[in-house]
Scaffold this active site. Structure first.
Site, PDB file in Angstrom:
ATOM      1  N   GLU A 103       4.007  -5.891   2.579  1.00 13.44           N
ATOM      2  CA  GLU A 103       3.132  -4.747   2.808  1.00 13.44           C
ATOM      3  C   GLU A 103       3.709  -3.499   2.157  1.00 13.44           C
ATOM      4  OE1 GLU A 103       0.806  -3.701   6.747  1.00 13.44           O
ATOM      5  OE2 GLU A 103       2.840  -2.910   6.895  1.00 13.44           O
ATOM      6  N   TYR A 128      -3.336   1.376   0.428  1.00 19.55           N
ATOM      7  CA  TYR A 128      -2.674   0.266   1.132  1.00 19.55           C
ATOM      8  C   TYR A 128      -2.764  -0.968   0.251  1.00 19.55           C
ATOM      9  CZ  TYR A 128      -1.680  -3.422   4.524  1.00 19.55           C
ATOM     10  OH  TYR A 128      -1.138  -4.505   5.156  1.00 19.55           O
TER      11      TYR A 128
END
Length: 389
Positions: free
Chosen positions: A197, A109
């Site tokens: 993101e 991530y």
């Protein structure tokens, strides 16, 4: 302003962040052409909507043949997705992104947001990709790294070293990962983003770092200097009320109550909704007409509020600073006459030219209930919505 995945990936590509080859289709014919042009015998097909949880909702499919690419695209184009981020009405996917599959060895991530406590942008990283960051924080808090960086969009060498060690990257992989992280920080600042993101950011079986998914949200207040990104706005992903509000530069958010709210100033709007709840009612919307609203803008605000069939009363709460109370009154009168408003209207206003505004309302002979203060206004509105006044 939220962007679609394919739009975010177009931007990431400009920053040399590796992404799988892809095409975007809004028809089956376009899907077939993409498969042909990219020489795809299999592909990942994903709906394009402004909401997370697409996989859980059935909006992400793996096609194993060219024929399946077309048939899956046909199924997904026009799909209505209903999930936690869409509300009960859901959103329609008018396009799909068709991507070349990637052999995944490990998922990570990587993202960037504004940290309000630090008053600075921060990079967020985790070796546990593929999950919502909130889930990672809850289940593996020790596996989240936060790195503040400056508004120049640059990460320092020691920060990149810390990042690569934390993510478990070494050798060539560390160099590739550090470059991606640096470009994420730069892209975040350059685009005036509020969120960037990449989840998941993956390590492929060939040792490459690739952004499989991307989410990008831009600060609305900065769109005036982001003309290309502004052109990406997709009104189909918001309610008809929100789309109309944007056209007239009104801040509108639909809710699920019965009292329509028209207020100038976000703080006052929040207070208005709170006091409605305090007296047993529920707001139907957040609507900030701003400090310099014209009577036409006020009238449009009424039209947007009344397009919600659940609205049983309207509470107008204005503090006239920049806004002239007489202008507000003219707008209310114009809207009432033009739209033949049947629901009760309660108005509380103070500030600039308030006496003239009250005079105009009184002489209009319309069914408008004045209130001396916010408490009284909320009580009147709740009673009216319940049919007691």
């Amino acid at each position: 302003m939220n962007l679609h995945e394919y739009q975010a990936k177009k931007i990431l590509k400009k920053y040399a962040i590796p992404i799988p080859e892809f095409g975007v289709a809004s028809t089956v014919e376009e899907a077939r052409r993409i498969a042909q042009d990219l020489h795809l015998t299999e592909a990942v097909v994903k709906i394009q909507v402004h909401a997370g949880g697409r996989g859980k909702a059935g909006g992400v499919k793996f096609a194993k043949t060219k024929e399946e690419i077309a048939s899956i695209s046909k199924t997904l184009i026009g799909m209505k997705m209903v999930g936690p981020q869409t509300g009960p009405g859901g959103v329609i996917a008018h396009k799909v992104i068709i991507s070349k599959p990637v052999e995944i060895a490990k998922e990570f991530y990587l993202g960037a947001i504004i940290d309000r406590d630090r008053a600075s942008p921060i990079l967020i990283a985790s070796p546990e990709g593929g999950m919502e960051i909130e889930e990672i924080a809850h289940q593996f808090p020790e596996k989240i790294l936060k790195i503040p960086f400056g508004f120049d969009g640059k990460l320092r060498s020691y920060q990149l070293l810390r990042l690569t060690k934390f993510m478990g990257w070494s050798g060539p992989l560390a160099k590739k990962g550090a470059l991606v992280a640096q470009e994420v920080a730069k892209c975040f600042i350059d685009t005036d983003a509020s969120l960037l993101e990449i989840n998941p950011l993956v390590q492929t079986s060939a040792g490459e770092i690739v952004a499989l998914d991307a989410k990008l949200s831009i600060d609305d207040n900065a769109l005036f200097r982001q003309p290309e990104i502004l052109s990406y706005y997709d009104p189909s992903q918001v309610s008809s009320q929100e789309a109309a509000a944007k056209e007239f530069d009104l801040a509108y958010i639909a809710m699920h109550g019965e009292i329509g709210c028209m207020v100038n100033g976000a703080g006052l709007a929040m207070a208005t909704m709170d006091i409605i709840q305090l007296f047993g009612g529920s707001p139907a919307n957040f609507l900030d007409v701003g400090g310099g609203a014209s009577k036409e803008k006020v009238a449009e605000g009424f039209k947007i509020i009344l397009s919600d069939p659940n609205v049983k009363a309207i509470l107008v709460n204005i503090f006239g600073g920049i806004m002239n109370c007489a202008t507000l009154a003219e707008g209310v009168i114009h809207a009432c006459k033009a739209q033949q408003i049947k629901v009760p209207i309660i108005i509380r206003m103070e500030g600039t030219n308030v006496e003239e505004g009250k005079r105009l309302l009184k002489e209009s002979h319309l069914k408008i209930t004045p209130a001396e203060d916010l408490k009284m206004a909320a009580e009147f509105a709740v009673a009216a919505a319940k049919g007691k006044k």
